[in-house]
Design a protein around this motif. Structure first.
Motif, short mmCIF file in Angstrom:
data_model
loop_
_atom_site.label_atom_id
_atom_site.label_comp_id
_atom_site.label_asym_id
_atom_site.label_seq_id
_atom_site.Cartn_x
_atom_site.Cartn_y
_atom_site.Cartn_z
N ASN A 34 52.37 49.48 64.10
CA ASN A 34 51.06 49.48 63.26
C ASN A 34 50.57 48.01 63.44
OD1 ASN A 34 49.29 49.13 61.24
ND2 ASN A 34 50.20 50.50 59.90
N THR A 35 49.49 47.69 64.47
CA THR A 35 49.13 46.35 64.68
C THR A 35 48.22 45.92 63.58
OG1 THR A 35 47.05 47.28 65.63
CG2 THR A 35 48.94 46.53 67.17
N GLY A 36 47.52 46.69 62.80
CA GLY A 36 46.76 46.51 61.55
C GLY A 36 47.63 45.92 60.50
N LEU A 37 48.49 46.62 60.29
CA LEU A 37 49.86 45.89 59.33
C LEU A 37 50.44 44.52 59.74
CD1 LEU A 37 51.20 46.25 56.57
CD2 LEU A 37 52.97 47.76 58.03
N TYR A 38 50.68 44.50 60.89
CA TYR A 38 51.23 43.34 61.52
C TYR A 38 50.15 41.93 61.47
CZ TYR A 38 53.52 40.06 64.54
OH TYR A 38 54.09 38.92 65.28
N GLU A 39 48.88 42.58 61.55
CA GLU A 39 47.97 41.44 61.39
C GLU A 39 47.61 40.99 59.86
OE1 GLU A 39 43.21 40.68 62.68
OE2 GLU A 39 43.94 43.06 62.20
N ARG A 40 47.58 42.02 58.96
CA ARG A 40 47.65 41.62 57.60
C ARG A 40 48.89 40.92 57.28
NH1 ARG A 40 45.92 46.80 57.78
NH2 ARG A 40 47.78 47.74 56.73
N MET A 41 50.03 41.27 57.49
CA MET A 41 51.30 40.43 57.40
C MET A 41 51.20 38.97 57.68
SD MET A 41 52.92 42.59 55.25
CE MET A 41 54.46 41.76 55.10
N LEU A 42 50.60 38.88 58.96
CA LEU A 42 50.55 37.45 59.42
C LEU A 42 49.63 36.78 58.54
CD1 LEU A 42 50.18 38.11 63.33
CD2 LEU A 42 52.26 36.93 62.20
N MET A 43 48.50 37.39 58.13
CA MET A 43 47.64 36.63 57.18
C MET A 43 48.27 36.31 55.77
SD MET A 43 44.80 36.54 58.86
CE MET A 43 44.60 37.37 60.31
N LYS A 44 49.26 37.15 55.47
CA LYS A 44 49.99 36.85 54.18
C LYS A 44 51.03 35.65 54.35
CE LYS A 44 49.63 41.48 51.94
NZ LYS A 44 49.24 40.90 50.56
N PHE A 45 51.74 35.81 55.65
CA PHE A 45 52.63 34.61 56.29
C PHE A 45 51.59 33.25 55.90
CE2 PHE A 45 54.58 31.80 58.92
CZ PHE A 45 55.96 31.90 58.35
N ALA A 46 50.74 33.33 56.53
CA ALA A 46 49.87 32.08 56.50
C ALA A 46 49.43 31.84 54.97
CB ALA A 46 48.31 32.09 57.33
N ASP A 47 49.14 32.54 54.15
CA ASP A 47 48.94 32.34 52.79
C ASP A 47 50.12 31.65 52.11
OD1 ASP A 47 46.55 33.32 52.92
OD2 ASP A 47 46.78 35.18 52.07
N MET A 48 51.35 32.48 52.58
CA MET A 48 52.62 31.78 51.83
C MET A 48 52.90 30.46 52.32
SD MET A 48 55.56 34.68 52.67
CE MET A 48 56.98 33.93 52.13
N LEU A 49 52.59 29.98 53.57
CA LEU A 49 52.71 28.86 53.83
C LEU A 49 51.74 27.66 53.25
CD1 LEU A 49 52.92 29.06 57.81
CD2 LEU A 49 54.69 28.52 56.33
N LYS A 50 50.64 27.91 52.74
CA LYS A 50 49.61 27.21 52.31
C LYS A 50 50.16 27.11 50.66
CE LYS A 50 44.67 26.87 51.93
NZ LYS A 50 43.59 27.53 52.48
N GLU A 51 50.61 28.34 50.07
CA GLU A 51 51.06 28.34 48.64
C GLU A 51 52.57 27.59 48.55
OE1 GLU A 51 50.78 32.37 47.77
OE2 GLU A 51 48.58 32.38 48.15
N THR A 52 53.32 27.62 49.45
CA THR A 52 54.43 27.14 49.27
C THR A 52 55.03 26.36 50.61
OG1 THR A 52 55.74 29.09 50.11
CG2 THR A 52 55.45 29.06 47.65
N PRO A 53 54.21 25.45 50.65
CA PRO A 53 54.39 24.66 51.75
C PRO A 53 55.81 23.99 52.14
CG PRO A 53 53.24 23.08 50.42
CD PRO A 53 53.51 24.64 49.67
N VAL A 54 56.31 23.78 53.43
CA VAL A 54 57.59 23.23 53.77
C VAL A 54 57.39 21.88 54.02
CG1 VAL A 54 59.48 23.11 55.32
CG2 VAL A 54 58.46 25.27 54.91
N THR A 55 57.80 20.94 53.26
CA THR A 55 57.89 19.52 53.34
C THR A 55 59.12 18.69 53.23
OG1 THR A 55 57.64 18.87 51.07
CG2 THR A 55 55.56 19.72 52.16
N ASP A 56 59.33 17.57 53.83
CA ASP A 56 60.40 16.87 53.61
C ASP A 56 60.59 16.16 52.29
OD1 ASP A 56 58.63 14.87 54.12
OD2 ASP A 56 59.82 13.99 56.07
#
Length: 127
Positions: A34-56
């Motif tokens: 399901n490419t549409g779902l994959y695309e949506r999940m990538l968007m959610k992943f980018a949101d996760m990075l923004k909301e809970t950034p990995v920093t040192d």
């Protein structure tokens, strides 16, 4: 192997993700093609990075929170076959659990440019 949709710049987006080390075909296959779902999940992943950034920016006092945050991102990256991030996050979590804070921070600094490129690629596609 999954068949990916064509048009509207989607194939170019996936090609860019592949260049960044993402195993797009495996990621789509994990979602039953399901490419549409994959695309949506990538968007959610980018949101996760923004909301809970990995920093040192952490120390021993807040290391548990950092482990939890990076572990969650590791799982999402693994499910989406975002290999460079999954592999780095796995190593970082292992280092943190072993109390190797300095080495974990070095690994974070090393992966941040790749993480930013992947997130930027996803955000560009979103627009």
């Amino acid at each position: 192997m999954a068949v990916l949709r064509k048009g509207d710049g989607f194939m170019e987006f996936l090609d860019e993700m592949k260049i960044l080390g993402v195993d797009v075909e495996e990621g789509v296959d994990r979602l039953m093609g399901n490419t549409g779902l994959y695309e949506r999940m990538l968007m959610k992943f980018a949101d996760m990075l923004k909301e809970t950034p990995v920093t040192d920016d952490f120390d021993n006092d807040n290391c548990a929170e950092t482990i939890q945050r990076i572990h969650a991102l590791k799982g999402a990256a693994g499910n989406l076959s975002i290999r460079p991030l999954y592999e780095a996050y796995t190593e970082i979590v292992n280092l943190l659990r072993a109390g190797e804070i300095s080495q974990a921070k070095d690994e974070i600094r090393e992966i941040l440019p790749t993480q930013e490129k992947i997130a930027e690629c996803i955000w560009r596609h979103r627009q």
